[in-house]
Structure formats: structure tokens, C-alpha cells
Scaffold this motif. Sequence first.
Motif, PDB file in Angstrom:
ATOM      1  N   ASP A 123      56.812 -28.384 -10.489  1.00 14.53           N
ATOM      2  CA  ASP A 123      56.995 -26.838  -9.882  1.00 14.53           C
ATOM      3  C   ASP A 123      58.551 -26.866 -10.084  1.00 14.53           C
ATOM      4  OD1 ASP A 123      54.561 -26.289  -9.766  1.00 14.53           O
ATOM      5  OD2 ASP A 123      54.288 -26.458  -7.859  1.00 14.53           O
ATOM      6  N   ASP A 124      59.289 -27.931  -9.424  1.00 21.32           N
ATOM      7  CA  ASP A 124      60.820 -27.804  -9.132  1.00 21.32           C
ATOM      8  C   ASP A 124      61.471 -27.577 -10.577  1.00 21.32           C
ATOM      9  OD1 ASP A 124      60.505 -28.186  -6.694  1.00 21.32           O
ATOM     10  OD2 ASP A 124      60.814 -30.485  -6.637  1.00 21.32           O
ATOM     11  N   ALA A 125      61.033 -28.362 -11.637  1.00 20.28           N
ATOM     12  CA  ALA A 125      61.605 -28.632 -12.796  1.00 20.28           C
ATOM     13  C   ALA A 125      61.168 -27.096 -13.549  1.00 20.28           C
ATOM     14  CB  ALA A 125      60.746 -29.445 -13.864  1.00 20.28           C
ATOM     15  N   GLU A 126      60.061 -26.341 -13.225  1.00 25.06           N
ATOM     16  CA  GLU A 126      59.776 -25.166 -13.989  1.00 25.06           C
ATOM     17  C   GLU A 126      60.736 -23.989 -13.398  1.00 25.06           C
ATOM     18  OE1 GLU A 126      55.681 -23.601 -13.710  1.00 25.06           O
ATOM     19  OE2 GLU A 126      55.031 -25.590 -14.136  1.00 25.06           O
ATOM     20  N   ARG A 127      61.200 -24.126 -12.235  1.00 22.29           N
ATOM     21  CA  ARG A 127      62.271 -23.257 -11.722  1.00 22.29           C
ATOM     22  C   ARG A 127      63.361 -23.385 -12.329  1.00 22.29           C
ATOM     23  NH1 ARG A 127      59.616 -24.604  -6.968  1.00 22.29           N
ATOM     24  NH2 ARG A 127      61.547 -25.493  -6.164  1.00 22.29           N
ATOM     25  N   LEU A 128      63.756 -24.764 -12.557  1.00 22.10           N
ATOM     26  CA  LEU A 128      64.966 -25.213 -13.094  1.00 22.10           C
ATOM     27  C   LEU A 128      65.149 -24.461 -14.610  1.00 22.10           C
ATOM     28  CD1 LEU A 128      67.546 -27.046 -13.334  1.00 22.10           C
ATOM     29  CD2 LEU A 128      66.110 -28.581 -14.115  1.00 22.10           C
ATOM     30  N   TYR A 129      64.046 -24.787 -15.457  1.00 17.13           N
ATOM     31  CA  TYR A 129      64.184 -24.058 -16.582  1.00 17.13           C
ATOM     32  C   TYR A 129      63.889 -22.736 -16.739  1.00 17.13           C
ATOM     33  CZ  TYR A 129      63.052 -29.402 -17.561  1.00 17.13           C
ATOM     34  OH  TYR A 129      62.919 -30.628 -17.533  1.00 17.13           O
ATOM     35  N   GLU A 130      63.438 -22.028 -15.816  1.00 13.76           N
ATOM     36  CA  GLU A 130      63.211 -20.645 -16.046  1.00 13.76           C
ATOM     37  C   GLU A 130      64.551 -20.148 -15.464  1.00 13.76           C
ATOM     38  OE1 GLU A 130      59.615 -19.200 -14.057  1.00 13.76           O
ATOM     39  OE2 GLU A 130      58.488 -20.597 -15.405  1.00 13.76           O
ATOM     40  N   ARG A 131      65.286 -20.671 -14.497  1.00 13.97           N
ATOM     41  CA  ARG A 131      66.773 -20.377 -14.293  1.00 13.97           C
ATOM     42  C   ARG A 131      67.524 -20.443 -15.453  1.00 13.97           C
ATOM     43  NH1 ARG A 131      65.762 -22.568  -9.407  1.00 13.97           N
ATOM     44  NH2 ARG A 131      66.931 -24.393 -10.117  1.00 13.97           N
ATOM     45  N   GLY A 132      67.228 -21.468 -16.184  1.00 19.74           N
ATOM     46  CA  GLY A 132      68.091 -21.677 -17.569  1.00 19.74           C
ATOM     47  C   GLY A 132      67.435 -20.919 -18.838  1.00 19.74           C
ATOM     48  N   GLY A 133      66.841 -19.830 -18.571  1.00 20.34           N
ATOM     49  CA  GLY A 133      66.324 -18.919 -19.666  1.00 20.34           C
ATOM     50  C   GLY A 133      65.337 -19.647 -20.538  1.00 20.34           C
ATOM     51  N   TRP A 134      64.741 -20.650 -20.242  1.00 20.80           N
ATOM     52  CA  TRP A 134      63.457 -21.180 -20.990  1.00 20.80           C
ATOM     53  C   TRP A 134      62.451 -20.411 -20.881  1.00 20.80           C
ATOM     54  CZ3 TRP A 134      62.935 -26.105 -23.534  1.00 20.80           C
ATOM     55  CH2 TRP A 134      64.308 -26.869 -23.638  1.00 20.80           C
ATOM     56  N   GLN A 135      61.473 -20.075 -21.885  1.00 22.06           N
ATOM     57  CA  GLN A 135      60.262 -19.289 -22.099  1.00 22.06           C
ATOM     58  C   GLN A 135      59.105 -20.061 -21.839  1.00 22.06           C
ATOM     59  OE1 GLN A 135      60.316 -16.107 -25.046  1.00 22.06           O
ATOM     60  NE2 GLN A 135      62.614 -16.347 -25.174  1.00 22.06           N
ATOM     61  N   ARG A 136      58.229 -19.737 -21.007  1.00 20.61           N
ATOM     62  CA  ARG A 136      57.122 -20.387 -20.546  1.00 20.61           C
ATOM     63  C   ARG A 136      56.153 -20.065 -21.669  1.00 20.61           C
ATOM     64  NH1 ARG A 136      54.531 -21.440 -15.218  1.00 20.61           N
ATOM     65  NH2 ARG A 136      52.520 -21.496 -15.673  1.00 20.61           N
ATOM     66  N   VAL A 137      55.303 -21.011 -22.296  1.00 10.95           N
ATOM     67  CA  VAL A 137      54.244 -20.814 -23.295  1.00 10.95           C
ATOM     68  C   VAL A 137      52.881 -20.737 -22.684  1.00 10.95           C
ATOM     69  CG1 VAL A 137      53.323 -21.791 -25.660  1.00 10.95           C
ATOM     70  CG2 VAL A 137      55.819 -22.172 -24.821  1.00 10.95           C
ATOM     71  N   GLY A 138      52.695 -21.881 -21.924  1.00 15.39           N
ATOM     72  CA  GLY A 138      51.427 -21.898 -21.357  1.00 15.39           C
ATOM     73  C   GLY A 138      51.007 -23.235 -20.822  1.00 15.39           C
ATOM     74  N   VAL A 139      49.935 -23.321 -20.223  1.00  7.36           N
ATOM     75  CA  VAL A 139      49.539 -24.747 -19.379  1.00  7.36           C
ATOM     76  C   VAL A 139      48.526 -25.223 -20.013  1.00  7.36           C
ATOM     77  CG1 VAL A 139      48.686 -25.484 -17.187  1.00  7.36           C
ATOM     78  CG2 VAL A 139      50.124 -23.544 -17.214  1.00  7.36           C
ATOM     79  N   ILE A 140      48.414 -26.429 -20.351  1.00 13.19           N
ATOM     80  CA  ILE A 140      47.332 -27.457 -20.658  1.00 13.19           C
ATOM     81  C   ILE A 140      46.820 -28.327 -19.482  1.00 13.19           C
ATOM     82  CG2 ILE A 140      46.722 -29.294 -22.346  1.00 13.19           C
ATOM     83  CD1 ILE A 140      49.186 -28.662 -23.962  1.00 13.19           C
ATOM     84  N   PRO A 141      45.702 -27.935 -19.118  1.00 13.39           N
ATOM     85  CA  PRO A 141      45.165 -28.497 -17.902  1.00 13.39           C
ATOM     86  C   PRO A 141      44.635 -30.091 -18.166  1.00 13.39           C
ATOM     87  CG  PRO A 141      43.430 -26.738 -18.751  1.00 13.39           C
ATOM     88  CD  PRO A 141      44.709 -27.044 -19.702  1.00 13.39           C
ATOM     89  N   ASN A 142      44.785 -30.941 -17.258  1.00 13.31           N
ATOM     90  CA  ASN A 142      44.279 -32.136 -17.512  1.00 13.31           C
ATOM     91  C   ASN A 142      44.784 -32.905 -18.452  1.00 13.31           C
ATOM     92  OD1 ASN A 142      42.342 -31.454 -15.392  1.00 13.31           O
ATOM     93  ND2 ASN A 142      40.736 -31.542 -16.540  1.00 13.31           N
ATOM     94  N   TYR A 143      46.323 -32.836 -18.626  1.00  9.81           N
ATOM     95  CA  TYR A 143      47.034 -33.372 -19.760  1.00  9.81           C
ATOM     96  C   TYR A 143      47.326 -34.704 -19.380  1.00  9.81           C
ATOM     97  CZ  TYR A 143      50.687 -33.643 -23.192  1.00  9.81           C
ATOM     98  OH  TYR A 143      51.564 -33.912 -24.179  1.00  9.81           O
ATOM     99  N   ALA A 144      47.695 -35.131 -18.132  1.00  9.06           N
ATOM    100  CA  ALA A 144      47.957 -36.504 -17.900  1.00  9.06           C
ATOM    101  C   ALA A 144      47.818 -36.852 -16.447  1.00  9.06           C
ATOM    102  CB  ALA A 144      49.709 -36.485 -17.887  1.00  9.06           C
ATOM    103  N   LEU A 145      47.996 -37.878 -15.988  1.00  7.40           N
ATOM    104  CA  LEU A 145      47.778 -38.618 -14.748  1.00  7.40           C
ATOM    105  C   LEU A 145      49.096 -38.299 -13.862  1.00  7.40           C
ATOM    106  CD1 LEU A 145      45.549 -41.455 -15.552  1.00  7.40           C
ATOM    107  CD2 LEU A 145      44.628 -39.122 -15.029  1.00  7.40           C
ATOM    108  N   TRP A 146      48.670 -37.939 -12.590  1.00  2.00           N
ATOM    109  CA  TRP A 146      49.845 -38.550 -11.645  1.00  2.00           C
ATOM    110  C   TRP A 146      50.122 -39.851 -11.338  1.00  2.00           C
ATOM    111  CZ3 TRP A 146      52.629 -34.342 -10.663  1.00  2.00           C
ATOM    112  CH2 TRP A 146      51.852 -32.745 -10.350  1.00  2.00           C
TER     113      TRP A 146
END
Length: 177
Positions: free
Chosen positions: A137-160
Motif C-alpha cells: 500500500d505504501d508503494a501504491e501511494r508512492l507510484y500514484e503520487r508519481g503519476g503512475w496509472q493503476r491497471v488492476g489487481v491479480i489476487p493470490n499472486y504471491a506469498l507474504w
Amino acid sequence: MNVPAGVQIRCLRSIDDREIQGLSDVLIDCVEGGASVSFMLPMSRAKAEAFWRSTAASAARGERMVLAAEDASGAIVGTVQVIWAQPENQPHRGDLAKMLVHRRARRRGIGAMLLAAAERSAQEAGKTLLVLDTASDDAERLYERGGWQRVGVIPNYALWPAGGFCATTYYFKPLRA
Ligand SMILES: CC(C)(COP(=O)(O)OP(=O)(O)OC[C@H]1O[C@@H](n2cnc3c(N)ncnc32)[C@H](O)[C@@H]1OP(=O)(O)O)[C@@H](O)C(=O)NCCC(=O)NCCS
């Protein structure tokens, strides 16, 4: 942009042992802090060093660029990569990867500085499109502040790092030619 005092961004053209150690410290700290960036706990120094040695070899082959953020003492506190190597029908695209800032250096603008420097370098290299995915989530805010465009979410993509599925969110940013 608010530039944090004493922090400089450097492109690591070759990566020496001191830099491998500094980059490993940052990677280990991020994974131990719960970041989903390819690694599971326990995050050993051997795994971190092996990753950075293989990254260094890839950078030396010209497949990627590694940037490091260094504090006033010269210690590496953050890093990001742009992967240049793409299929021959995507010479204009780069992938942004492994955006990592040590927990002790966060929330001072270093992530934003790394992002701006990576984009500038990609543009100078002639790239007109950058792509990334993130589980933070921290990175999402960073990228959106930088003008990046969100495409979409892939569920269950990786593991924590401690286990359990996490989703990833894809972003892209066109760069001016
Ligand atoms: C995502 C990450 C790279 C951000 O790094 P960072 O250096 O903290 O980023 P910044 O300092 O530019 O921005 C972080 C926050 O600090 C704020 N900030 C920046 N400078 C500040 C300052 N001088 N004073 C107070 N706050 C500040 C920003 O507004 C931002 O706020 P928000 O989280 O509420 O949106 C970092 O959290 C991280 O390494 N996470 C773990 C690894 C990871 O998941 N990486 C993403 C992989 S794609």
C-alpha cells in the motif's frame, strides 16, 4: 520534490562487495518488515547476497540498471532497478523492480527520489513505457503520487514472507519520447 538532506542517488555500474553488503542489509530489512518482494522468511544473508550477486552480473551484461540511495555517511539506505531486457518487440519498455528503502530511512522522500531518478534514466535511455507491480500500500501511494496509472489487481499472486497469499497491483507510466 522535498530532497532529503545528504541523500544521493547513484547508478551502480559495477557492484563491489561493500555495495553487496549494503544492498543485502536493505533487502533483509524489507523482507523482515513484511514486504512481498520475491523472498520468504527466514531471510538469510546468503540468500540476499546471492540475489545481489546475480543482479550485479545481470547489470554488468546491460540487462538492467541498479540505483542506490546513499545517506551522508555513504551507507546504502534504498535501491531500485529498471530492467531493460525485454522481448525484441518491446524495445521501448522497461520494468521497474525491487524498490526498497530501509525502515530506518523511510518517510523522508527517498522512495520518491529513487522513483524520479529511475524514470529519468529510463527516459534518457529512450524508453517510453515503464511497468511495475506491487503488493505494498505504501508503494501504491508512492507510484500514484508519481503519476503512475493503476491497471488492476491479480489476487493470490504471491506469498507474504511469513506465508499466506497476497495480491499484486499492476501500474504503468508512459514517458515522453
Ligand atoms: C514503498 C517504499 C519504497 C517507500 O519508501 P519511502 O522512502 O518511505 O517513500 P517516501 O518517503 O517518498 O514516501 C513515503 C511517505 O512519506 C511521506 N514523506 C516524504 N517525505 C517526508 C518528510 N520529509 N516528512 C514527512 N513525511 C514525508 C510521503 O508523503 C509518503 O506518505 P504516505 O505514505 O502517507 O503516502 C518503502 O515503504 C518500502 O521500501 N517498502 C517495503 C518494500 C516494498 O514493498 N517495496 C515496493 C516493491 S514494488
